[in-house]
Design a protein around this motif. Structure first.
Motif, PDB file in Angstrom:
ATOM      1  N   PHE A 131       5.882  60.411   5.253  1.00  0.00           N
ATOM      2  CA  PHE A 131       7.316  60.657   5.432  1.00  0.00           C
ATOM      3  C   PHE A 131       8.009  59.475   6.101  1.00  0.00           C
ATOM      4  N   ASP A 132       7.227  58.592   6.706  1.00  0.00           N
ATOM      5  CA  ASP A 132       7.775  57.468   7.464  1.00  0.00           C
ATOM      6  C   ASP A 132       8.003  56.276   6.536  1.00  0.00           C
ATOM      7  N   VAL A 133       8.943  56.422   5.612  1.00  0.00           N
ATOM      8  CA  VAL A 133       9.178  55.374   4.608  1.00  0.00           C
ATOM      9  C   VAL A 133      10.640  54.917   4.567  1.00  0.00           C
ATOM     10  N   PHE A 134      11.388  55.249   5.594  1.00  0.00           N
ATOM     11  CA  PHE A 134      12.817  54.948   5.577  1.00  0.00           C
ATOM     12  C   PHE A 134      13.197  53.776   6.481  1.00  0.00           C
ATOM     13  N   GLY A 135      12.191  53.145   7.115  1.00  0.00           N
ATOM     14  CA  GLY A 135      12.488  52.080   8.061  1.00  0.00           C
ATOM     15  C   GLY A 135      12.234  50.677   7.541  1.00  0.00           C
ATOM     16  N   PHE A 136      11.952  50.544   6.247  1.00  0.00           N
ATOM     17  CA  PHE A 136      11.747  49.209   5.675  1.00  0.00           C
ATOM     18  C   PHE A 136      12.255  49.207   4.240  1.00  0.00           C
ATOM     19  N   GLU A 137      12.421  48.023   3.675  1.00  0.00           N
ATOM     20  CA  GLU A 137      12.944  47.905   2.317  1.00  0.00           C
ATOM     21  C   GLU A 137      12.158  46.845   1.566  1.00  0.00           C
ATOM     22  N   LEU A 138      11.770  47.173   0.341  1.00  0.00           N
ATOM     23  CA  LEU A 138      11.058  46.238  -0.519  1.00  0.00           C
ATOM     24  C   LEU A 138      12.040  45.272  -1.164  1.00  0.00           C
ATOM     25  N   THR A 139      11.600  44.053  -1.380  1.00  0.00           N
ATOM     26  CA  THR A 139      12.451  43.066  -2.036  1.00  0.00           C
ATOM     27  C   THR A 139      12.426  43.278  -3.543  1.00  0.00           C
ATOM     28  N   GLY A 140      13.330  42.639  -4.244  1.00  0.00           N
ATOM     29  CA  GLY A 140      13.345  42.714  -5.695  1.00  0.00           C
ATOM     30  C   GLY A 140      12.059  42.203  -6.308  1.00  0.00           C
ATOM     31  N   ASP A 141      11.513  41.121  -5.743  1.00  0.00           N
ATOM     32  CA  ASP A 141      10.252  40.584  -6.251  1.00  0.00           C
ATOM     33  C   ASP A 141       9.104  41.554  -6.022  1.00  0.00           C
ATOM     34  N   GLU A 142       9.122  42.245  -4.893  1.00  0.00           N
ATOM     35  CA  GLU A 142       8.063  43.214  -4.609  1.00  0.00           C
ATOM     36  C   GLU A 142       8.150  44.410  -5.551  1.00  0.00           C
ATOM     37  N   LEU A 143       9.350  44.872  -5.813  1.00  0.00           N
ATOM     38  CA  LEU A 143       9.520  45.969  -6.773  1.00  0.00           C
ATOM     39  C   LEU A 143       9.008  45.555  -8.146  1.00  0.00           C
ATOM     40  N   ALA A 144       9.341  44.331  -8.555  1.00  0.00           N
ATOM     41  CA  ALA A 144       8.895  43.832  -9.859  1.00  0.00           C
ATOM     42  C   ALA A 144       7.377  43.709  -9.911  1.00  0.00           C
ATOM     43  N   ALA A 145       6.786  43.284  -8.801  1.00  0.00           N
ATOM     44  CA  ALA A 145       5.325  43.159  -8.754  1.00  0.00           C
ATOM     45  C   ALA A 145       4.658  44.526  -8.912  1.00  0.00           C
ATOM     46  N   LEU A 146       5.232  45.542  -8.288  1.00  0.00           N
ATOM     47  CA  LEU A 146       4.697  46.896  -8.424  1.00  0.00           C
ATOM     48  C   LEU A 146       4.880  47.410  -9.851  1.00  0.00           C
TER      49      LEU A 146
END
Length: 291
Positions: A248-263
């Motif tokens: 549930f502790d997933v609201f305190g950080f943000e993935l970058t566009g490159d990280e989203l693309a890598a996933l």
């Protein structure tokens, strides 16, 4: 964090699932999830723990209006009249008068008339105010299009297998085109852990691990954040209090566009669950008890 469904109903984007959670531990697990902060609980008639989900919600002390309850009708109860009765069974076990989101658990290609009849029953329940939103699960694009051609109300949600190793991009695109929210089951790829080789699990993937290390998070948190940032709902599950809290502790950080693309780029095209076209009443029959 809420998402707004296509009929205007607000639903928490991150939910808590109880698939394969034993009935004897479900109430405690649900109560713990609600204590942590989850407000969406996802169950199903075929999980055989709806009654315990209701017990856990009441045990939490939260008002009914604070908890979004989602459940699914099993294929053994398809057909118009059968589905209406299936709602009564589920609502009775949950101990509620209204279900927030009611889904058809699977399409049945060999008996699609019964699938349509069940969905029309969901439409009736929506009109009667007995459910707040309706949807489907495991509907591939061509089957969703066939359902839309024979019914009146566009599903609010299509719950399907989505994780970094199996993104079902075509399903997501079709859902979006119709205004249907994609909701991910096995959102962290837990189903990949059953393949017998730990090296093929998403939890041990080096790309996911590197992203987690960069953010000081766990691979599970990275995958859940990926879903939320790409606009999906996700339904993680666990019976361990520490993992329930961590997920549930997933609201305190943000993935970058490159990280989203890598996933996104990790997709293998390999399905973990059963292919929806293989689901038949003969192979997947389950008697859903009255109480």
């Amino acid at each position: 964090m809420n998402v707004t469904l296509n009929n205007g109903v607000a639903m928490p984007a991150l939910g808590f699932g109880v698939f394969q959670t034993p009935p004897e531990t479900t109430a405690d697990t649900v109560a713990e999830a609600l204590r942590v902060g989850y407000r969406l609980i996802d169950t199903a008639a075929s999980y055989f723990n709806e009654r315990e989900v209701g017990d856990g919600i009441r045990r939490s002390g939260l008002d009914r209006s604070e908890v979004f309850i989602e459940t699914k009708l099993w294929i053994s109860d398809y057909g118009y009249d059968q589905a209406l009765h299936a709602f009564d069974k589920s609502a009775g076990k949950l101990g509620v008068e209204t279900i927030d989101l009611l889904l058809l658990h699977q399409p049945v290609p060999t008996q699609f008339d019964k699938t349509v009849g069940a969905y029309r029953a969901l439409e009736h329940l929506l009109a009667e105010g007995k459910v707040r939103a309706i949807g489907v699960s495991n509907f591939m694009p061509e089957v969703l299009a066939e359902l839309l051609a024979q019914t009146d109300i566009v599903p609010a949600v299509n719950q399907v297998e989505v994780h970094p190793y199996f993104t079902q991009r075509d399903v997501q695109v079709a859902n979006a085109a119709h205004g249907v929210l994609t909701q991910a089951w096995s959102p962290m790829g837990g189903i990949t852990s059953y393949r017998g080789d730990d090296s093929t699990s998403t939890f041990n993937d080096p790309v996911i691990g590197a992203i987690a290390e960069a953010h000081g998070t766990t691979p599970a948190q990275v995958m859940l954040r990926w879903h939320l940032q790409e606009g999906r709902s996700a339904i993680p599950k666990s019976v361990k209090p520490e993992r329930i809290a961590s997920n549930f502790d997933v609201f305190g950080f943000e993935l970058t566009g490159d990280e989203l693309a890598a996933l996104d780029g990790l997709d293998t095209g390999v399905r973990g669950g059963p292919d929806p076209v293989t689901v038949t009443p003969e192979a997947f029959h389950r008697d859903i008890p009255e109480a």
